[in-house]
Every structure is written in structure tokens, then in C-alpha cells.
Motif scaffolding. Structure first.
Motif, mmCIF file in Angstrom:
data_model
loop_
_atom_site.group_PDB
_atom_site.id
_atom_site.type_symbol
_atom_site.label_atom_id
_atom_site.label_comp_id
_atom_site.label_asym_id
_atom_site.label_seq_id
_atom_site.Cartn_x
_atom_site.Cartn_y
_atom_site.Cartn_z
ATOM 1 N N PRO A 1 31.077 9.991 17.024
ATOM 2 C CA PRO A 1 30.658 8.952 17.977
ATOM 3 C C PRO A 1 29.450 8.142 17.532
ATOM 4 O O PRO A 1 29.186 7.077 18.089
ATOM 5 N N LEU A 2 28.718 8.628 16.528
ATOM 6 C CA LEU A 2 27.576 7.862 16.032
ATOM 7 C C LEU A 2 28.030 6.503 15.507
ATOM 8 O O LEU A 2 27.255 5.532 15.514
ATOM 9 N N LEU A 3 29.276 6.399 15.057
ATOM 10 C CA LEU A 3 29.802 5.124 14.570
ATOM 11 C C LEU A 3 29.962 4.098 15.697
ATOM 12 O O LEU A 3 30.138 2.905 15.436
ATOM 13 N N LEU A 4 29.900 4.559 16.938
ATOM 14 C CA LEU A 4 29.993 3.639 18.078
ATOM 15 C C LEU A 4 28.657 2.964 18.391
ATOM 16 O O LEU A 4 28.590 2.105 19.270
ATOM 17 N N ALA B 1 14.486 -0.243 19.324
ATOM 18 C CA ALA B 1 14.221 0.722 20.397
ATOM 19 C C ALA B 1 15.410 1.665 20.591
ATOM 20 O O ALA B 1 15.236 2.876 20.777
ATOM 21 N N CYS B 2 16.625 1.109 20.531
ATOM 22 C CA CYS B 2 17.819 1.935 20.727
ATOM 23 C C CYS B 2 18.000 2.928 19.578
ATOM 24 O O CYS B 2 18.285 4.110 19.807
ATOM 25 N N VAL B 3 17.844 2.442 18.349
ATOM 26 C CA VAL B 3 17.993 3.329 17.184
ATOM 27 C C VAL B 3 16.917 4.415 17.210
ATOM 28 O O VAL B 3 17.201 5.588 16.910
ATOM 29 N N ALA C 1 17.580 8.427 17.343
ATOM 30 C CA ALA C 1 16.989 9.301 16.321
ATOM 31 C C ALA C 1 16.113 10.384 16.957
ATOM 32 O O ALA C 1 16.149 11.552 16.548
ATOM 33 N N THR C 2 15.349 10.002 17.980
ATOM 34 C CA THR C 2 14.476 10.975 18.652
ATOM 35 C C THR C 2 15.275 12.043 19.375
ATOM 36 O O THR C 2 14.964 13.242 19.290
#
Length: 425
Positions: A194-197, A224-226, A230-231
Motif C-alpha cells: 500500500p505504500l505505492l498508493l 508534511a505527508c511524507v 515516515a514518522t
């Protein structure tokens, strides 16, 4: 049918009926869950409930769940299922958990349908947008889909990924980008793909921002989203490390998907190809297959920028065909979002052929697997051949939906061509 309001009683009736149906199948047919759990169409090495039980047994006996080389799922499943009473003595609570997850998925899908994003996005409004189904019908189609029910009864852990993906999309269309990124992070933590979404989901969340809290800079919003994703991933990995006491879960959970080390049969296209592959070429073709899967993300996101929800729907279809360990759970998720585009159904050209091919392979797949494994009158070619037909049917549906959406956009740009026949080159 239009997107009219549905009474709370009717909605409660739908959820209660879907829950009662699943509970009845669990309790009145006690052999059915184990039967479906063993089916390769439902359970894969990375979603199998039997493998989860093996990992849970090791975890409860203070042994690393990844020592046996059988458990390939996220570590946080272990404390979740440890909180439930023993499945062997009191399975009802496990059944209720899976039923609740299905209902939560349907609730998120309902919100997506009622948002109207499928017919009218921030950058494009379809002239056919009024010809849509209500959230009630969309949710009912999902809950009563035989693939969805079989996945729930088979207790595949794919249901958790499905729920997280649908909630990520629902949060994005609701103007809650932080919630969308958190949900997507959980989905990719559980299943990786799902990371590809992320790219189309960021665009969808950017387009659907609430005016009072909108960020005008696309770069700032994307950063901000990335950063959020990542967090959240870092926190989930840290929790997994504290839970297992090592980083062993990374190669066992995600490495097995990247390297396809478990070649158990499934409805995908990878397993048989790599069984026949010479070891000297394996790394090259693994890279090719993964590059092929990831290559759709950029092209679709750029080409259909005005409708990011379409991109998400098409990518879910691509994943159901080309990911390393697909199952009917991925197909049920794709089929759940296709009805959102009821307004472009008249523009689709191969609906009958697509439906026939999918039904044909759905019935013959189990038969060919039986001939191969149990009857001994066939071989692996029998089952792999029908999985190719299955992939063909889903590919037709993905391509047909993409054609219908692009034709809808094209007719807005060139209204004089409405209703006229065109030829693809």
C-alpha cells in the motif's frame, strides 16, 4: 439510483444482516472456516491465519515467532490476538473481530461513496455524475460480495489491510490528511505494497483540504505527508523491535515479499514463473517484476491527475493482479471501489466478457487445484493456466474502467464527440 440519504435503521439493518450472515457461517458450518483457511485463493504465506496461529504459539511461549520460518506477518498482530481468548477453546471472539473489521471497511467505503469524489473532484466534474449509486448500495455490494465473505470466514489477515486502505481514502476525501497518512502507514506496515498508493493519496488529500486549514503550497503539503508517513513507520518499527527484541521481523515480513522466498501457489503470476527460474536470473527478474508493479504509479498519477480517486482504484486493480502474493481479498477490495464509477459504466465496452472470464476462472480455479494436488490427474500447469485467465479477466476490467474514465474526460473537452464511436490507436 442517486446518492440520496438512507435512514439509520436501514443502515443498521444492512450491518446487522451482514454480521448475522458471517456469524451464521462461522457457527452453523464449523468446518467451513478451516476449509477456507487452507485454500490458496484466500490464504497466502503473508496473510494465512494458520501461520498466524503458529507465530502466536511461539510468541506465547517466549520464542521468536520468526524462528520457524513460517510466520511472515507483522509483529503487532501477535499482541492483538494474544488479547483474545484462546481460539481453540473460545473462537467466538476471533470471529467477532473479523466481522467488526469488515463492517468498519464497509463504513469507510460508504463515506467515500457519499463524498461524491468519484463523479466530481476538485479539478474535474463529470456530466454523468448524477448517475451514481448511494453509499448504502456500495457498502451492500462490498459486504455481500462472495469474495469478501470468503475472506472473512477464511480469517485472512488481508481484511486488516483492506480496512486500513479504505479508511485512508475515506479520511482523505473527508479533508483529514493526517488521518489518511496514519491509516496508509498502518496498511503499508501490515502489507508493504500500500505504500505505492502514497502519491495519488497525497494528491487526493491535497485537493480535498478544508478551506480553513488548507495549505496552498503543494510542496509543503507533500513534505508534511511524507514526514508523517515516515514518522508513523518509525514508531511502528520501534514498537515491533521492542516486542520481538530484534530486527528479525524485517526480513521475515517484508524481505519475503521482496525476494519471494516462499513459492507457495496462489492466484498471482509470480510463483510459477520463479519456480521455473534459474537461480542465476532470479535477482534480475525479481527487479523486473517489482519495477513493473511500481511503474504504474507514476504514469497513472500524472495522466489522470484530475481524478486521484480513479488512480487509487486502478492501482488497487493492478495490485490484485501483479503483486507477489495476491488473493481474492485484493480482488474484493478492487471490486468494492469499481461501483463508485457507476456513472461511466455505459462507456465500458467489455463488461460481459470481463464478467464471464472472472466467473469462469472463479469456478475452474478450485477444480484445477484439486486435480493437481488431490486427484493427481493434473500438474501445476493446470492451476497456473487458470490463474492466467483470472489475471486476464481482472486486466480487462482495469483497462475498461480506465478507458471509460478517460473517455468521460475527453467528452468534456470535446463535447461534439459525445456518443460518437472512436478507435484506439
Amino acid at each position: 439510483m442517486d446518492g440520496g440519504k438512507v435512514t439509520k435503521g436501514r443502515a443498521a439493518g444492512l450491518y446487522a444482516g451482514a454480521a448475522a450472515l458471517r456469524l451464521a457461517l462461522f457457527t452453523l458450518l464449523p468446518g467451513l472456516p478451516d476449509l477456507l483457511t487452507g485454500r490458496v485463493e484466500i490464504s497466502t504465506p503473508v496473510t494465512s491465519f494458520k501461520r498466524l496461529q503458529e507465530g502466536l504459539f511461539l510468541y506465547n511461549h517466549n520464542v521468536s515467532p520468526y524462528d520457524g520460518g513460517v510466520y511472515h506477518q507483522a509483529p503487532l498482530f501477535l499482541p492483538l490476538f494474544s488479547l483474545l481468548p484462546s481460539f481453540s477453546s473460545l473462537p467466538l471472539f476471533t470471529y467477532l473481530l473479523y466481522i467488526a473489521v469488515d463492517l468498519l471497511s464497509a463504513s469507510a467505503l460508504w463515506k467515500i461513496a457519499d463524498s461524491g469524489e468519484a463523479g466530481s473532484s476538485a479539478l474535474f466534474t463529470s456530466p454523468r455524475r448524477e448517475k451514481r449509486w448511494s453509499g448504502y448500495i456500495i457498502a451492500a455490494l462490498f459486504l455481500l460480495n462472495p469474495f469478501t465473505i470468503a475472506t472473512c470466514i477464511g480469517r485472512s489477515t488481508s481484511v486488516f489491510t483492506t480496512c486500513a486502505i479504505l479508511h485512508a481514502i475515506a479520511k482523505a476525501v473527508s479533508g483529514a490528511p493526517f488521518g489518511a497518512m496514519v491509516a496508509l502507514s498502518f496498511a503499508s506496515y501490515l502489507s508493504m505494497y500500500p505504500l505505492l498508493l502514497l502519491p495519488p493519496l497525497i494528491l487526493l488529500a491535497f485537493d480535498r483540504q478544508r478551506p480553513e486549514r488548507a495549505t496552498k503550497s503543494a510542496l509543503t503539503f507533500t513534505t508534511a505527508c511524507v514526514s508523517t508517513v515516515a514518522t508513523i513507520h518509525a514508531l511502528l518499527f520501534a514498537m515491533s523491535y521492542l516486542l520481538t527484541g530484534s530486527w528479525e521481523f524485517l526480513p521475515s515480513t517484508y524481505g519475503v515479499q521482496l525476494t519471494l522466498s516462499d513459492l507457495a501457489p496462489n492466484v498471482g503470476l509470480w510463483w510459477y514463473f520463479f519456480i521455473e527460474m534459474f537461480d542465476s536470473f532470479r535477482s534480475f527478474f525479481l527487479a523486473v517484476f517489482w519495477l513493473h508493479l511500481a511503474s504504474y504509479v507514476g504514469g497513472l498519477t500524472v495522466r489522470i491527475r484530475r481524478q486521484p480517486l480513479v488512480v487509487l482504484a486502478l492501482l488497487l486493480g493492478v495490485f490484485a493482479i501483479f503483486k507477489p502474493y495476491p488473493s481474492i481479498a485484493d480482488t474484493s477490495l478492487f471490486l468494492a471501489v469499481v461501483p463508485l464509477y457507476r456513472h461511466v459504466f455505459p462507456l465500458m465496452r467489455y463488461s460481459f466478457v470481463t464478467g464471464s472470464v472472472v466467473l469462469y476462472s472463479s469456478f475452474l480455479g478450485p477444480a484445477f487445484y484439486h486435480l493437481w494436488i488431490y486427484a493427481g490427474s493434473g500438474n501445476a500447469n493446470f492451476f497456473y493456466a487458470i490463474t492466467l485467465v483470472w489475471g486476464l479477466g481482472l486486466s480487462l476490467l482495469v483497462c475498461d474502467l480506465m478507458f471509460a474514465v478517460l473517455r468521460d474526460e475527453w467528452e468534456v473537452e470535446r463535447p461534439e464527440m459525445v456518443g460518437k464511436e472512436i478507435r484506439q490507436i
